[in-house]
Design a protein around this motif. Sequence first.
Motif, PDB file in Angstrom:
ATOM      1  N   UNK A  40       8.226  37.757  63.428  1.00 46.86           N
ATOM      2  CA  UNK A  40       8.547  36.421  62.919  1.00 46.86           C
ATOM      3  C   UNK A  40       7.913  36.146  61.552  1.00 46.86           C
ATOM      4  N   UNK A  41       8.161  37.048  60.617  1.00 45.18           N
ATOM      5  CA  UNK A  41       7.650  36.870  59.254  1.00 45.18           C
ATOM      6  C   UNK A  41       8.504  35.842  58.507  1.00 45.18           C
ATOM      7  N   UNK A  42       7.815  34.879  57.906  1.00 48.77           N
ATOM      8  CA  UNK A  42       8.495  33.864  57.089  1.00 48.77           C
ATOM      9  C   UNK A  42       7.809  33.837  55.723  1.00 48.77           C
ATOM     10  N   UNK A  43       8.606  33.927  54.659  1.00 45.44           N
ATOM     11  CA  UNK A  43       8.029  33.810  53.317  1.00 45.44           C
ATOM     12  C   UNK A  43       8.799  32.738  52.549  1.00 45.44           C
ATOM     13  N   UNK A  44       8.063  31.788  51.998  1.00 45.64           N
ATOM     14  CA  UNK A  44       8.681  30.693  51.244  1.00 45.64           C
ATOM     15  C   UNK A  44       8.037  30.623  49.863  1.00 45.64           C
ATOM     16  N   UNK A  45       8.884  30.531  48.832  1.00 43.52           N
ATOM     17  CA  UNK A  45       8.377  30.384  47.467  1.00 43.52           C
ATOM     18  C   UNK A  45       8.636  28.962  46.981  1.00 43.52           C
ATOM     19  N   UNK A  46       7.650  28.360  46.273  1.00 46.81           N
ATOM     20  CA  UNK A  46       7.939  27.052  45.678  1.00 46.81           C
ATOM     21  C   UNK A  46       8.862  27.236  44.481  1.00 46.81           C
ATOM     22  N   UNK A  47       9.681  26.238  44.204  1.00 46.78           N
ATOM     23  CA  UNK A  47      10.619  26.305  43.084  1.00 46.78           C
ATOM     24  C   UNK A  47      10.914  24.886  42.637  1.00 46.78           C
ATOM     25  N   UNK A  48      11.248  24.730  41.371  1.00 43.80           N
ATOM     26  CA  UNK A  48      11.563  23.393  40.853  1.00 43.80           C
ATOM     27  C   UNK A  48      12.628  22.704  41.697  1.00 43.80           C
ATOM     28  N   UNK A  49      13.587  23.479  42.165  1.00 44.72           N
ATOM     29  CA  UNK A  49      14.703  22.912  42.924  1.00 44.72           C
ATOM     30  C   UNK A  49      14.400  22.861  44.424  1.00 44.72           C
ATOM     31  N   UNK A  50      13.135  22.922  44.791  1.00 41.92           N
ATOM     32  CA  UNK A  50      12.782  22.901  46.217  1.00 41.92           C
ATOM     33  C   UNK A  50      12.410  24.283  46.700  1.00 41.92           C
ATOM     34  N   UNK A  51      11.831  24.391  47.915  1.00 40.43           N
ATOM     35  CA  UNK A  51      11.363  25.684  48.383  1.00 40.43           C
ATOM     36  C   UNK A  51      12.496  26.701  48.562  1.00 40.43           C
ATOM     37  N   UNK A  52      12.193  27.987  48.270  1.00 39.07           N
ATOM     38  CA  UNK A  52      13.138  29.072  48.492  1.00 39.07           C
ATOM     39  C   UNK A  52      12.724  29.797  49.770  1.00 39.07           C
ATOM     40  N   UNK A  53      13.585  29.789  50.762  1.00 40.12           N
ATOM     41  CA  UNK A  53      13.270  30.460  52.029  1.00 40.12           C
ATOM     42  C   UNK A  53      13.720  31.911  51.917  1.00 40.12           C
ATOM     43  N   UNK A  54      12.826  32.782  51.437  1.00 37.86           N
ATOM     44  CA  UNK A  54      13.214  34.145  51.062  1.00 37.86           C
ATOM     45  C   UNK A  54      13.263  35.084  52.263  1.00 37.86           C
ATOM     46  N   UNK A  55      12.311  34.941  53.172  1.00 41.82           N
ATOM     47  CA  UNK A  55      12.323  35.750  54.403  1.00 41.82           C
ATOM     48  C   UNK A  55      12.254  34.779  55.571  1.00 41.82           C
ATOM     49  N   UNK A  56      13.162  34.979  56.542  1.00 42.21           N
ATOM     50  CA  UNK A  56      13.353  33.961  57.583  1.00 42.21           C
ATOM     51  C   UNK A  56      13.261  34.563  58.980  1.00 42.21           C
ATOM     52  N   UNK A  57      12.042  34.816  59.393  1.00 44.30           N
ATOM     53  CA  UNK A  57      11.867  35.270  60.775  1.00 44.30           C
ATOM     54  C   UNK A  57      12.193  36.732  60.981  1.00 44.30           C
ATOM     55  N   UNK A  58      11.632  37.604  60.143  1.00 43.52           N
ATOM     56  CA  UNK A  58      11.910  39.037  60.276  1.00 43.52           C
ATOM     57  C   UNK A  58      11.019  39.678  61.346  1.00 43.52           C
ATOM     58  N   UNK A  59      11.629  40.403  62.260  1.00 36.91           N
ATOM     59  CA  UNK A  59      10.915  41.236  63.234  1.00 36.91           C
ATOM     60  C   UNK A  59      11.207  42.683  62.884  1.00 36.91           C
ATOM     61  N   UNK A  60      10.165  43.483  62.715  1.00 33.40           N
ATOM     62  CA  UNK A  60      10.398  44.864  62.291  1.00 33.40           C
ATOM     63  C   UNK A  60       9.220  45.719  62.716  1.00 33.40           C
ATOM     64  N   UNK A  61       9.519  46.922  63.182  1.00 34.69           N
ATOM     65  CA  UNK A  61       8.427  47.848  63.465  1.00 34.69           C
ATOM     66  C   UNK A  61       8.727  49.186  62.791  1.00 34.69           C
ATOM     67  N   UNK A  62       7.662  49.857  62.410  1.00 29.65           N
ATOM     68  CA  UNK A  62       7.815  51.194  61.823  1.00 29.65           C
ATOM     69  C   UNK A  62       7.129  52.157  62.773  1.00 29.65           C
ATOM     70  N   UNK A  63       7.900  53.154  63.243  1.00 33.22           N
ATOM     71  CA  UNK A  63       7.324  54.112  64.179  1.00 33.22           C
ATOM     72  C   UNK A  63       6.606  55.213  63.414  1.00 33.22           C
ATOM     73  N   UNK A  64       5.610  55.739  64.041  1.00 35.91           N
ATOM     74  CA  UNK A  64       4.842  56.820  63.430  1.00 35.91           C
ATOM     75  C   UNK A  64       5.766  57.995  63.088  1.00 35.91           C
ATOM     76  N   UNK A  65       5.734  58.422  61.845  1.00 34.09           N
ATOM     77  CA  UNK A  65       6.478  59.611  61.435  1.00 34.09           C
ATOM     78  C   UNK A  65       7.943  59.407  61.109  1.00 34.09           C
TER      79      UNK A  65
END
Lengths: 349, 291
Positions: free
Chosen positions: A9-34
């Motif tokens: 549930x990664x969320x990334x928001x950037x501030x911007x003159x025109x209001x917040x930019x919701x750049x990443x919206x609830x990402x679930x991700x795993x990286x397996x070994x190798x």
Amino acid sequence: MSDIIKIKNLQVTFPDEAGPIYAVRGVNLNLKHGETLALVGESGSGKSVTTHALLGILPKDAEVTADQLQFEHQDLQSLSEKDLTLIRGSQLALVFQDPLSALNPTMRVGKQIGEVLKYHEHLHGKKLIAAVNAEIKAVDLDNPALIASKFPHELSGGQRQRVMIAMALIGQPKVLIADEPTTALDVTLQAQILDLIQAQKQKHDLSVIFITHDLGIVANIADRVAIMYAGEIVEVGTANEIFYYPQHPYTWGLLDSVPDTDDDQEQLFTLPGTPPDLHQKSKGDPFANRNPYALTIDFEATPPVTQLSATHFVKSWLLDPRTPAYEPPVSIQKRWQTYRALAKEGTHD
Amino acid sequence: MTKNLFEIKNLSVHFHKNHHLIKAVDQVSFAIPAGTTVGIVGESGSGKTTTGRAIAKIGPITSGEILFNGQSLSSFTRQQTYQFRRQVQMVFQDPFAALNPRQKVGTTIGEGLENFHLGANRHARETKIIDLLAEVGLPSDAINRFPHEFSGGQRQRIGIARALAVAPKFLVLDEPISALDVSIQAQIVNLLHNIQQQQQLTYMFIAHDLSMVHHISDSIVVMYHGKIVETGPTQLVYHHPLHPYTKALLSAVPHADPIYEQHKRIINFDSTTAVTSGHLVEKEAQHFVLA
């Protein structure tokens, strides 16, 4: 295989003159070994932002939240800036698209590699020079002493990318994040750099996140593929599941926009419309207005995630049991036939 | 037989760098038939762009001759050069660098109209600019906006609109899609194809990506170290490549197909054993290779 990286549930928001930019919206991700995981999507889909959040290298004003951001057994969110810097510098390495802007233009290549070696291995004098040459040789560049004496602009694009990879691997990282490392290169050089990354991965027991918008490269290098759209992962699966059993209409669109040199079609397939404005928190499926398969509900409610196998997840209303019967494009049906044939052979994974 | 819009005869462009002579383009000859697209492929530094710039008369020529409608560029009068500047336009790779960031899109597109006194008055020019925006798939309000407000694909559309403004006959498209997402590349290639059909334009499409060149080109010129190593109709060059360099380039093109990628064999080009000098020899109809 155990997970070396877990993102929930990664969320990334950037501030911007025109209001917040919701750049990443609830990402679930795993990286397996190798494994090599490809993160695929158009510009602005959140591929780079996701990995930069993991590395903690987003601009200071970015707002990052996650239920989990884990590397091996460490919660990256609870680490001090100092510990995080240590992990970033040695365990998680990043290779960029444009090595010319990532290298110092006023310092000879050998000296730059030497700085990294000094930091990680505390080498000096003749030992340092020998180690620099060994690192250059390890990425298959001939005449290491000559390469070391050059400035970045005196090297070719392919040579520079090899130098970047050499520098990234000096700290013996466990994870390599490659952000479009071949986009600026010719096809022949591109193939060589992909081979180099594969070889280094084997040699150093690396796990790799490979960011790209090019599905040809993905087919070459990925074990697993995550497709991103408007800050979300819309489909994730093994390379075979994504290429031969794709389920999300956006994945279909991406696959169809790769030109087929065997086919002499007049017009290339293109996705209609443009990606959504990331200032808006979308109601329903953010892909709905470009999706020829959109249902009424796509404009009203967030689609559920359907699991099709141990590895294959799709975020689309199309897979809801209540959805009326539909036929994917012919090109995609052909891919499904390949998948069935593979399943019969028992080699679909 | 279609008429040739351009004929390039023994074109050479040499540079001096640190007392070394660099043969950027070396004895290159080919023709560009009117209404067709010639794709030029090759690695960075192979001389593609230098050839394009020489043809557009914005780059130097060391020796050789370029004929436009049968007349040598070097024999042009001032008036003919002026007309040539209108008839031949360029579209560049980097849509971010090619547009003036401080200039509104409408002004950028309108510059050519003013320079060549096209459009009776300001109002007529504005109408023309809005038509051009529509033609390349941009909204009319783009006229009053700045380049930074647009995505890479949209900026490339602006670059194309600027080139089309002066009703050219020929476009040099220098890697116009290399900097764009795959999905956007297809949109731009389709747009260029449609415009060509409607306006009977002639294109020179410079690229290092062979898969897209294949779609837009009628014939292909493969360059290596300033020389043409192979040239011919697109289908022949793609399906029956003759020179080892062309074979190597084609073998490296990635396909969106993991099974293909697992089994593909990349042919390495060995410049020490291949023929990289000599003359082009016709091996089959219109299909030439260096031998």
